[in-house]
Scaffold this active site. Structure first.
Site, short mmCIF file in Angstrom:
data_model
loop_
_atom_site.label_atom_id
_atom_site.label_comp_id
_atom_site.label_asym_id
_atom_site.label_seq_id
_atom_site.Cartn_x
_atom_site.Cartn_y
_atom_site.Cartn_z
N LYS A 117 37.38 -11.83 12.91
CA LYS A 117 37.38 -12.07 11.46
C LYS A 117 38.29 -13.24 11.10
O LYS A 117 37.94 -14.07 10.26
CB LYS A 117 37.78 -10.80 10.71
CG LYS A 117 36.63 -9.81 10.66
CD LYS A 117 36.81 -8.76 9.60
CE LYS A 117 35.57 -7.87 9.56
NZ LYS A 117 35.80 -6.56 8.95
N LYS A 198 26.22 -10.83 17.47
CA LYS A 198 25.58 -9.65 16.88
C LYS A 198 25.04 -9.92 15.48
O LYS A 198 25.58 -10.78 14.77
CB LYS A 198 26.53 -8.45 16.89
CG LYS A 198 27.65 -8.58 15.90
CD LYS A 198 28.42 -7.28 15.71
CE LYS A 198 29.50 -7.53 14.66
NZ LYS A 198 30.34 -6.44 14.32
N LYS A 201 26.50 -8.62 8.69
CA LYS A 201 26.38 -8.74 7.23
C LYS A 201 26.95 -10.05 6.73
O LYS A 201 26.57 -10.54 5.68
CB LYS A 201 27.21 -7.64 6.55
CG LYS A 201 26.76 -6.25 6.78
CD LYS A 201 27.81 -5.31 6.21
CE LYS A 201 27.52 -3.89 6.65
NZ LYS A 201 28.53 -2.94 6.25
P1 TYM Z 1 30.18 -1.51 9.38
O1 TYM Z 1 30.10 -1.24 7.93
O2 TYM Z 1 30.46 -2.88 9.84
O3 TYM Z 1 28.84 -1.08 10.10
C1 TYM Z 1 28.27 0.20 9.92
C2 TYM Z 1 27.70 0.69 11.24
O4 TYM Z 1 26.71 -0.23 11.75
C3 TYM Z 1 26.98 -0.56 13.09
N1 TYM Z 1 26.53 -1.94 13.35
C4 TYM Z 1 25.67 -2.29 14.33
N2 TYM Z 1 25.02 -1.58 15.26
C5 TYM Z 1 24.21 -2.26 16.11
N3 TYM Z 1 24.01 -3.61 16.05
C6 TYM Z 1 24.63 -4.36 15.12
N4 TYM Z 1 24.42 -5.67 15.06
C7 TYM Z 1 25.52 -3.71 14.20
N5 TYM Z 1 26.29 -4.15 13.17
C8 TYM Z 1 26.90 -3.06 12.67
C9 TYM Z 1 28.48 -0.41 13.24
O5 TYM Z 1 28.85 -0.19 14.58
C10 TYM Z 1 28.77 0.78 12.36
O6 TYM Z 1 28.60 2.00 13.06
N6 TYM Z 1 34.67 0.03 10.92
C11 TYM Z 1 33.35 0.53 10.52
C12 TYM Z 1 33.41 1.39 9.29
C13 TYM Z 1 34.28 2.61 9.41
C14 TYM Z 1 34.04 3.75 10.21
C15 TYM Z 1 35.09 4.64 9.94
C16 TYM Z 1 33.03 4.06 11.13
C17 TYM Z 1 35.43 2.83 8.71
N7 TYM Z 1 35.90 4.07 9.03
C18 TYM Z 1 35.17 5.88 10.59
C19 TYM Z 1 33.13 5.31 11.77
C20 TYM Z 1 34.17 6.18 11.50
C21 TYM Z 1 32.49 -0.69 10.20
O7 TYM Z 1 32.97 -1.75 10.01
O8 TYM Z 1 31.20 -0.45 10.05
#
Ligand code: TYM
Length: 332
Positions: A117, A198, A201
């Site tokens: 980031k 990857k 967003k």
């Molecule tokens: P976030 O919001 O970035 O993404 C949500 C979920 O989508 C998955 N993901 C992907 N999976 C496969 N290929 C991709 N290109 C891809 N991009 C995103 C992420 O792995 C995620 O599961 N830190 C977490 C949010 C969070 C969280 C938590 C998750 C905060 N607290 C507690 C689990 C438990 C995140 O940034 O997700």
């Protein structure tokens, strides 16, 4: 929502940063929905996490609701899952502070997502740095045992496991050590414009990702424009053919067919025909989400989130009392 549940507990979260894409769906959300059948499930829109990069407050209000609607449209069922906004449950932030007191900064310095980031221009602030500690607090606050996420969250989960063990060791057995639940295919869906990074967003290029609310035409256009290579056979080789391999993974995840089976069918079909088939598989998978999304009423969604927050707060209060007592900060 059932109470006194003895099934294993699942927790996961998503940042409400808009642009919910196919990677999120195949990597995580599809699992969220399926897990509701067998486990006690808790799904949280982590809007405190989303604030760690620059954002516009008015826009954020809209995107938080939109994210909730997308999850409901996918099939998160508020009658079976606890479903709420993180900011409405202050115990998340308190537990994050407490865990912060046992988090070595060396561990945070090693977090690749933080480094990525910063490299992409996000300002270095304390919130972004301690992001993984808040994530650990989310999971531990409900004593979750399983955490369905995409591959990119693996390192954060390792820190969560480490913090659970440290806390238990320092203050007495309090938290289970949670396991990540990562899908076998499409755990890391790659960008359509740069298949070595990857799908994300925050990629400035709209063409790099398929949004869950994209029209059929947009999906076809993006898949047709996806970066591939000049050797025209369809085969799985992430080193030599990352673009085609990514499309194979996506198609396998959308159809439930194996990659071998798809390669056997499309090996000599030509990229044009293969891409059309991939687009069709994606459309079949996500078009119903768009339809369900349009049927949702904003006020009803706001009501669901308010009810979820109330339930989540009362459940979080129980653990908060235990943690305060264990750490010596309970009331006299
Ligand atoms: P976030 O919001 O970035 O993404 C949500 C979920 O989508 C998955 N993901 C992907 N999976 C496969 N290929 C991709 N290109 C891809 N991009 C995103 C992420 O792995 C995620 O599961 N830190 C977490 C949010 C969070 C969280 C938590 C998750 C905060 N607290 C507690 C689990 C438990 C995140 O940034 O997700």
């Amino acid at each position: 929502m059932e109470t006194n549940d003895t099934r294993r507990r699942v927790f996961s979260g998503v940042q409400p940063t808009g642009n919910v894409h196919l990677g999120n769906y195949l990597g995580a959300f599809r699992n969220w929905v399926a897990l509701q059948e067998r486990y006690e499930t808790i799904y949280c829109i982590v809007d405190l996490h989303g604030m760690t990069v620059p954002y516009d407050p008015d826009d954020y209000r809209r995107v938080r609701l939109e994210t909730a609607k997308v999850l409901l449209a996918i099939g998160v069922d508020p009658d079976r899952s606890l479903f709420y906004l993180q900011s409405q449950v202050p115990q998340h932030a308190e537990l994050a502070w407490i865990l912060g007191t046992i988090t070595p900064t060396g561990a945070l310095n090693r977090m690749t997502q933080y480094k990525d980031k910063l490299a992409s221009g996000a300002p270095a602030n304390l919130g972004l740095y301690s992001y993984p500690v808040l994530m650990a607090a989310d999971i531990l606050l409900f004593r979750a045992e399983l955490v369905p996420v995409g591959e990119d969250q693996k390192q954060h989960l390792e820190l969560t496991r480490d913090l659970a063990e440290r806390f238990n060791h320092r203050f007495g057995e309090t938290f289970p050590v949670p396991d990540p639940l990562i899908p076998e295919t499409a755990a890391r869906v790659m960008s359509l414009t740069d298949p070595t990074s990857k799908m994300s967003k925050s990629d400035p290029s709209e063409k790099s990702r398929i949004l869950l609310l994209d029209s059929d035409e947009a999906i076809l256009k993006k898949v047709k424009a996806a970066v591939t290579d000049s050797e025209p056979t369809v085969r799985y080789d992430t080193e030599a053919k990352p673009g085609i391999s990514n499309l194979l993974e996506i198609m396998a995840a959308c159809t439930g067919r194996s990659i071998d089976d798809l390669v056997a069918e499309y090996h000599d079909a030509g990229y044009g025909r293969f891409k059309e088939a991939v687009a069709e598989a994606i459309i079949e998978t996500i078009a119903p989400i768009r339809t369900a999304y349009r049927r949702l009423d904003d006020r009803e969604v706001a009501r669901i989130l308010a009810k979820g927050a109330l339930d989540a707060r009362s459940r979080a209060e129980a653990l908060q009392a235990e943690v305060r007592a264990a750490t010596g900060i309970d009331a006299f």
